[in-house]
Design a protein around this motif. Structure first.
Motif, PDB file in Angstrom:
ATOM      1  N   ILE A  88      12.813 -37.486   5.242  1.00 39.35           N
ATOM      2  CA  ILE A  88      12.854 -37.232   3.794  1.00 39.35           C
ATOM      3  C   ILE A  88      14.309 -37.325   3.321  1.00 39.35           C
ATOM      4  O   ILE A  88      14.606 -37.948   2.301  1.00 39.35           O
ATOM      5  CB  ILE A  88      12.323 -35.820   3.444  1.00 39.35           C
TER       6      ILE A  88
ATOM      7  N   LYS B  46      15.462 -40.889   3.079  1.00 36.21           N
ATOM      8  CA  LYS B  46      14.870 -41.602   1.941  1.00 36.21           C
ATOM      9  C   LYS B  46      15.531 -41.210   0.628  1.00 36.21           C
ATOM     10  O   LYS B  46      15.695 -42.028  -0.263  1.00 36.21           O
ATOM     11  CB  LYS B  46      13.364 -41.311   1.854  1.00 36.21           C
ATOM     12  N   LEU B  47      15.876 -39.920   0.503  1.00 30.49           N
ATOM     13  CA  LEU B  47      16.433 -39.438  -0.763  1.00 30.49           C
ATOM     14  C   LEU B  47      17.961 -39.512  -0.792  1.00 30.49           C
ATOM     15  O   LEU B  47      18.566 -39.278  -1.828  1.00 30.49           O
ATOM     16  CB  LEU B  47      16.012 -37.982  -1.001  1.00 30.49           C
TER      17      LEU B  47
ATOM     18  N   ILE C 126       4.857 -38.579   5.248  1.00 29.98           N
ATOM     19  CA  ILE C 126       5.882 -38.966   4.272  1.00 29.98           C
ATOM     20  C   ILE C 126       5.222 -39.376   2.944  1.00 29.98           C
ATOM     21  O   ILE C 126       5.686 -39.002   1.866  1.00 29.98           O
ATOM     22  CB  ILE C 126       6.770 -40.112   4.840  1.00 29.98           C
ATOM     23  N   ALA C 127       4.127 -40.100   3.042  1.00 32.49           N
ATOM     24  CA  ALA C 127       3.424 -40.518   1.813  1.00 32.49           C
ATOM     25  C   ALA C 127       2.975 -39.272   1.036  1.00 32.49           C
ATOM     26  O   ALA C 127       3.089 -39.196  -0.186  1.00 32.49           O
ATOM     27  CB  ALA C 127       2.224 -41.391   2.174  1.00 32.49           C
TER      28      ALA C 127
ATOM     29  N   GLU D  46       6.125 -37.650  -0.541  1.00 30.05           N
ATOM     30  CA  GLU D  46       6.769 -38.474  -1.584  1.00 30.05           C
ATOM     31  C   GLU D  46       6.118 -38.257  -2.948  1.00 30.05           C
ATOM     32  O   GLU D  46       6.788 -38.218  -3.968  1.00 30.05           O
ATOM     33  CB  GLU D  46       6.727 -39.951  -1.192  1.00 30.05           C
ATOM     34  N   GLU D  47       4.832 -38.082  -2.887  1.00 31.92           N
ATOM     35  CA  GLU D  47       4.059 -37.831  -4.102  1.00 31.92           C
ATOM     36  C   GLU D  47       4.532 -36.523  -4.769  1.00 31.92           C
ATOM     37  O   GLU D  47       4.753 -36.470  -5.975  1.00 31.92           O
ATOM     38  CB  GLU D  47       2.585 -37.742  -3.663  1.00 31.92           C
TER      39      GLU D  47
ATOM     40  N   ILE E 245       7.448 -35.029  -4.293  1.00 29.85           N
ATOM     41  CA  ILE E 245       8.858 -35.145  -4.701  1.00 29.85           C
ATOM     42  C   ILE E 245       8.964 -35.900  -6.028  1.00 29.85           C
ATOM     43  O   ILE E 245       9.753 -35.542  -6.902  1.00 29.85           O
ATOM     44  CB  ILE E 245       9.682 -35.854  -3.592  1.00 29.85           C
ATOM     45  N   ARG E 246       8.144 -36.925  -6.176  1.00 29.07           N
ATOM     46  CA  ARG E 246       8.185 -37.739  -7.404  1.00 29.07           C
ATOM     47  C   ARG E 246       8.003 -36.847  -8.627  1.00 29.07           C
ATOM     48  O   ARG E 246       8.765 -36.927  -9.579  1.00 29.07           O
ATOM     49  CB  ARG E 246       7.091 -38.814  -7.342  1.00 29.07           C
TER      50      ARG E 246
END
Ligand code: DC
Length: 230
Positions: A23, A26-27, A217-218, A221-222, A224-225
């Motif tokens: 994570i 990615k960020l 992760i998927a 990510e949802e 976090i968005r």
């Protein structure tokens, strides 16, 4: 995009570190493995003779020695991961040994040790843009974190993961030994008096017994968005 703090807690070998590291990558956030910090203090205590062979800890000795423990996370360009350095020495391998794993629960129960490490962790995350994993991040270190996740997996799944990890590192241990260590640590982590492992009331549970890292992760990510949209 708004910067947030992400707190990840959970049982040992539940895959927190790989998940948290991904994570952060990615960020573009900093990643702090707080378990490594408790492990480093344990290694220091063992090397300094504050832990006897029967597991007895010289608590006053360790407390007096704590200011001598200098910890840094330094990026290893070869692996792309942050590794823990203790007083100028890379101890990433040593802190993962079964000997340290056997003693770390006792050391991490000491209030004086926790107090010092929690302060350090709060300083590291003061500017947000951080992913931190441990046992008390959502409850004690960053109770105000925007995203809190509580991770777990079946004990057998966790033992097998740890076993493979240690085999990869050429460390000789049996699956039974690991299972026993996980059982003991679960019990010690959840029943200790100071900051026991527990889910923060507003944390989201992630049981990854049957999930791939990509699926995890998927899933995150949802979440976090929604939280980072301005
Ligand atoms: O995550 P890990 O297995 O590397 O953690 C090692 C030990 O440190 C674990 O038994 C519990 C303790 N720990 C803790 O008490 N609080 C934290 N925030 C992180 C780890």
């Amino acid at each position: 995009m708004k910067k947030i703090s992400i707190a990840i807690d959970g049982t040992s070998s539940s895959g927190k570190s790989s998940f948290a590291r991904k994570i952060a990558e990615k960020l573009g956030y900093a990643y702090v493995d707080t378990g490594a910090m408790y492990r480093a203090v344990t290694l220091y205590a063992m090397r300094s003779g504050f832990i006897e062979s029967d597991g007895t800890i010289d608590v006053p000795g360790l407390i007096v020695g704590l200011p001598d423990v200098r910890m840094e996370f330094i990026l290893n360009p070869q692996t792309g991961s942050n590794e823990l350095w203790l007083n100028g020495e890379n101890v990433e391998q040593q802190i993962r040994s079964i000997e340290v794993s056997d003693q770390v629960s006792a050391v991490s129960q000491l209030p004086e040790v926790r107090e010092q490490l929690v302060l350090l962790q709060q300083q590291m995350g003061a500017a947000k843009g951080i992913v931190m994993d441990g046992r008390d991040i959502g409850t004690v270190v960053f109770p105000q974190a925007e995203l809190k996740i509580f991770m777990t997996a079946d004990p057998e799944v966790r033992a097998m993961r740890r076993y493979k990890e240690l085999l990869d590192k050429k460390q000789k241990v049996s699956l039974e030994e690991i299972m026993e260590n996980i059982r003991k640590r679960d019990l010690a982590d959840t029943t200790r008096a100071v900051s026991p492992l527990k889910k923060a009331p507003d944390a989201l549970t992630l049981d990854n017994s049957r999930m791939s890292i990509e699926e995890q992760i998927a899933w995150v990510e949802e979440k976090i968005r929604h939280l980072t949209e301005e």
